[in-house]
Design an enzyme around this catalytic site. Structure first.
Site, PDB file in Angstrom:
ATOM      1  N   PRO A  44     -16.130 -46.410  83.453  1.00 32.07           N
ATOM      2  CA  PRO A  44     -17.417 -47.016  83.798  1.00 32.07           C
ATOM      3  C   PRO A  44     -18.442 -46.676  82.718  1.00 32.07           C
ATOM      4  CG  PRO A  44     -16.859 -45.216  85.322  1.00 32.07           C
ATOM      5  CD  PRO A  44     -15.706 -45.394  84.404  1.00 32.07           C
ATOM      6  N   HIS A  45     -19.163 -47.683  82.256  1.00 39.01           N
ATOM      7  CA  HIS A  45     -20.121 -47.455  81.174  1.00 39.01           C
ATOM      8  C   HIS A  45     -21.304 -48.415  81.280  1.00 39.01           C
ATOM      9  CE1 HIS A  45     -17.307 -50.523  79.684  1.00 39.01           C
ATOM     10  NE2 HIS A  45     -18.352 -51.021  79.050  1.00 39.01           N
TER      11      HIS A  45
END
Length: 157
Positions: free
Chosen positions: A72-73
Site C-alpha cells: 500500500p502506498h
C-alpha cells in the site's frame, strides 16, 4: 545491489508490526497508519490524510502484488519525509491481490507529493524486496518486531 542508507531512514523499529490484528484491507491499512504515527515515521497530525490517500489509492486498484505481498502506498502534499511500515499477518488478509491469494506481508510507503522520483525509486526498491522469496519467508517467520526490522536492515544494506 547496495541501497543508500536513506532507504532505511523511512523505517523505525517502533513502526514495525509483528502481527496485524485487522482482518480486512481497511482495518489493516488503518493499523499500519496508526503504527507509522505512533512509531514516529509519520506526523500524528497527518494520520487521517494518510489513511484517506492510501484507501483512495487502493480503490483505484489493489496494491496486492500476489505471492502474499502487498505494498500500500500514497503521496501526501506537504509531507517532509518518506514513511514506511512493514507488517505481517499470519492469518492473511484479503487484499484483492492480483492472484486472489491472501496477503501475509505488507510494506506501506507514504511519500511527499513533492518528491515523485524518490517515491518511484522507493517503490522499485520495495517491489524488489517483495519479489525476493527469502524476504517474504523471513518476515513470515519473524518472532517479533525486532526480527522484522533486522530482515529489513539486512536487505537494505
Amino acid at each position: 545491489m547496495t541501497q543508500p542508507a536513506s532507504h532505511m531512514d523511512m523505517f523505525k523499529l517502533e513502526a514495525m508490526i509483528h502481527e496485524l490484528s485487522g482482518s480486512t484491507k481497511a482495518e489493516v491499512v488503518e493499523e499500519m497508519v496508526a503504527a507509522a504515527a505512533a512509531g514516529g515515521v509519520l506526523p500524528k497530525a497527518r494520520r487521517q490524510q494518510a489513511l484517506e490517500a492510501l484507501m483512495s489509492r487502493e480503490n483505484r486498484g489493489s496494491t496486492g502484488l500476489g505471492k502474499g505481498i502487498a505494498i500500500p502506498h500514497a503521496k501526501l502534499e506537504g509531507l517532509r519525509k518518506h514513511a514506511g511500515v512493514v507488517a505481517r499477518s499470519s492469518e492473511g488478509v484479503d487484499f484483492k491481490a492480483v492472484d486472489g491469494e491472501p496477503v501475509h506481508v505488507l510494506v506501506m510507503l507514504i511519500s511527499p507529493e513533492s518528491r515523485p522520483d524518490e517515491h518511484l525509486s522507493l517503490l522499485r526498491w520495495v517491489s524488489g524486496l517483495a519479489r525476493d522469496p527469502d524476504f517474504s519467508s523471513f518476515i513470515r517467520q519473524a518472532r517479533n518486531a525486532q526480527d522484522i526490522f533486522a530482515v529489513l536492515q539486512e536487505r537494505a544494506g
